[in-house]
Design a protein around this motif. Structure first.
Motif: not given
Length: 618
Positions: A31-32, A153, A155, A311
């Motif tokens: 996740t981020k 969360d 991306i 990203g």
């Protein structure tokens, strides 16, 4: 007419005791919050691997049965269908697995990236809205998918095209010191006046900066007047000034002059919101070391901004740069999504799409296409079914070794499909006697012969994309698309067999061999295995001299259209719930496509009578 006959190949059936272990493979969830560390780890695994497998999870697919890519679709209509799905639905999970095959051992490094198109840079991108299908969301929820974690969360990312647009909108300064472009034409009088004026301004400004540093002027009024007259500003802690320009020509002249006369200045281009150049800003440095430090700061700031913009696309760029072969289970669907989300909007033409895609991923393997190298496969429509088929017929042991340890909550592990793709690919290479990484296998088959097969339903791997589609069944028969006729307006709950019985004997055109297949509840396909009969049937349907049982069917509402009408419905975006409604609208629309391209080659399909659709499945 060409009839293709395929033989079944059977291998030794292995003992169930050889595969007691369950395929409970763990996949790293990204996740981020852990994306930065995972990206470095992924980069290391990618460089050490031979292949990359991918598997995507979207918020939907096709909204009606006939919207799915079917065996009667040509490459053009298949692409139009997947293009619409890729543009409508959102990608929420991207599973990717670098892996290496060494004998019967597969070393895999699976990752499952959770994505969400968040507008983190306030540029209105990557997406304002997208569609969802309840069946897809329900299935994800049953698998324990955390939608809150995805939204908060997940991306984010921008495609290549969106990144370029975002940079134009943000109008951040661009370092011009590394741009080496000489003027292509001799300077004019206006050019000379502009250069001398700018040079004079910079000299006075530099002298003022030096004097103010040595004399330490404290009077605020004097400082303000100097700034107003000389155009002095601050770039961080360093003095700078702005040079107004009217054209890109003046930008180049100013840059050449700065390089020739001022070694201690760093030039920055200030773009406009529309993408042009608003001004050139020059920053004064105190030494060569300070100049190098400023250039490194600018480069680091640009790289950091690029990472924020890209990203998750950083992963796509790494795979593309590696030029490693990519393995998928449904290339047309998966890579239309990848192109749409991470590269650029999908082009209108299928050949443009393929050319664009292959410039980014030159080697793509579809395991479903490779399965067709074994023989006719009935009811093998999923990865588990394909694995089971190979296990029951061939002795091809595969040992999986995964880099990530087992996770605690086994109920919430997503992305295992990508590991199954690695497993299936390795098993297929063993069965087909293909040595991964080598050019030629032991029995003369070339691995590249299975690459880049983007047909909706591909036949022989040696055949190229010639405008046809392929159906893989026990006895496929080659049929020109112009020999297909779409029928609708018949009675409800009428099966393909019942419709075929009604048509038999209703007219002379049905005295020769023909077949019928349902597309959905509203429409069927009629195929003639002898040339010119389809056109003869359409002529009868459009005439007033219909008699017998065919006349009764027409009086009940039976209608007919050729394959071009179906193509027109797809190209015009007439994606109604029932194909019959789309064909009605397409029939009422002038055929501008065939008029604009009269030399279009007729498409071909491979037909089989096993294509009858069960109404209960619709």
């Amino acid at each position: 007419m060409v009839i293709l006959i395929r033989r079944r190949f059977f291998g030794t059936k292995i003992s169930p005791n050889s595969h007691r272990h369950k395929l409970q493979w763990s996949v790293k969830q990204v996740t981020k919050s852990n994306f930065s560390d995972s990206l470095q780890e992924f980069k290391s695994h990618l460089s050490a691997s031979e292949f990359v497998a991918v598997s995507l999870q979207n918020t939907g697919s096709f909204s009606a049965p006939w919207n799915r890519v079917s065996s009667f679709d040509s490459p053009e209509t298949a692409y139009l269908k997947v293009r619409r799905a890729a543009e409508r639905f959102q990608l929420l999970q991207f599973a990717i697995c670098p892996f290496t095959i060494s004998g019967s051992k597969v070393t895999a490094h699976p990752y499952n990236f959770h994505l969400f198109p968040r507008d983190e840079l306030n540029t209105g991108m990557p997406s304002y809205s997208f569609s969802c299908q309840t069946s897809y969301l329900t299935a994800m929820a049953r698998q324990g998918f955390d939608f809150n974690a995805c939204i908060y969360d997940g991306i984010s990312y921008l495609s290549r095209a969106q990144e370029l647009a975002a940079k134009v909108r943000m109008a951040n300064p661009i370092n011009l010191n590394h741009v080496v472009e000489a003027s292509s034409s001799p300077p004019t009088v206006a050019d000379t006046v502009f250069v001398e004026r700018v040079k004079s301004r910079i000299k006075h400004w530099k002298k003022s900066c030096t004097d103010s540093t040595s004399k330490k002027i404290d009077d605020a009024l004097v400082k303000s007047l100097q700034k107003l007259v000389l155009g002095g500003e601050q770039y961080g802690s360093r003095p700078c000034m702005t040079i107004d320009v009217c054209s890109e020509r003046q930008v180049q002249l100013a840059l050449e002059m700065l390089r020739e006369f001022f070694d201690d200045l760093v030039a920055l281009k200030i773009p406009t919101k529309g993408g042009g150049t608003q001004a050139v800003r020059v920053v004064l440095t105190s030494s060569k070391e300070d100049k190098s430090l400023l250039e490194r700061e600018l480069q680091n700031a640009e790289e950091e901004q690029n990472k924020k913009m890209r990203g998750f696309r950083e992963v796509i760029e790494l795979v593309s740069a590696s030029q490693k072969p990519v393995v998928s289970h449904n290339t047309l669907n998966d890579f239309s999504v990848i192109h749409s989300k991470f590269i650029a909007p999908l082009p209108l033409d299928v050949n443009e799409f393929l050319n664009s895609l292959q410039s980014i991923f030159p080697h793509i393997f579809d395991v479903s296409h490779m399965m067709k190298g074994i023989g006719p496969l009935e009811n093998v429509t999923s990865i588990p079914a394909a694995v089971s088929y190979l296990k029951n017929r061939f002795f091809a042991p595969v040992e999986m070794e995964l880099s990530h340890g087992a996770l605690l909550d086994e109920s919430k592990i997503h992305g295992r499909t990508v590991v199954r793709i690695c497993y299936l690919f390795a098993k297929l290479c063993s069965v087909l006697k293909i040595t991964p990484g080598s050019i030629q296998s032991s029995d003369g088959k070339v691995l590249d012969g299975y690459a880049n097969a983007f047909r909706s339903c591909s036949g022989n791997s040696e055949e190229s994309l010639d405008g046809g589609i392929r159906i893989w069944t026990n006895s496929p028969r080659k049929v020109d698309c112009k020999d297909l006729v779409f029928l609708w307006g018949f009675r409800n709950r009428l099966s393909a067999g019942m419709l075929k019985s009604l048509l038999q004997g209703s007219h002379d055109v049905f005295s020769e061999e023909f077949d019928v297949c349902l597309v959905d509840k509203s429409c069927a396909i009629l195929v003639f295995f002898h040339p010119n009969l389809s056109q003869a049937f359409l002529d009868v349907m459009n005439s007033e001299e219909i008699s017998g049982s065919l006349s009764e069917l027409v009086s009940e509402g039976l209608r007919a259209a050729d394959y071009d009408t179906y193509k027109r419905a797809c190209s015009l975006g007439l994606w109604e719930t029932d194909l019959a409604s789309s064909l009605d609208k397409a029939s009422a629309t002038p055929d501008r496509l065939s008029q604009s391209d009269p030399e279009t080659k007729p498409a071909e399909i491979y037909w089989c009578n096993d294509l009858i659709i069960n109404l209960d499945d619709l």
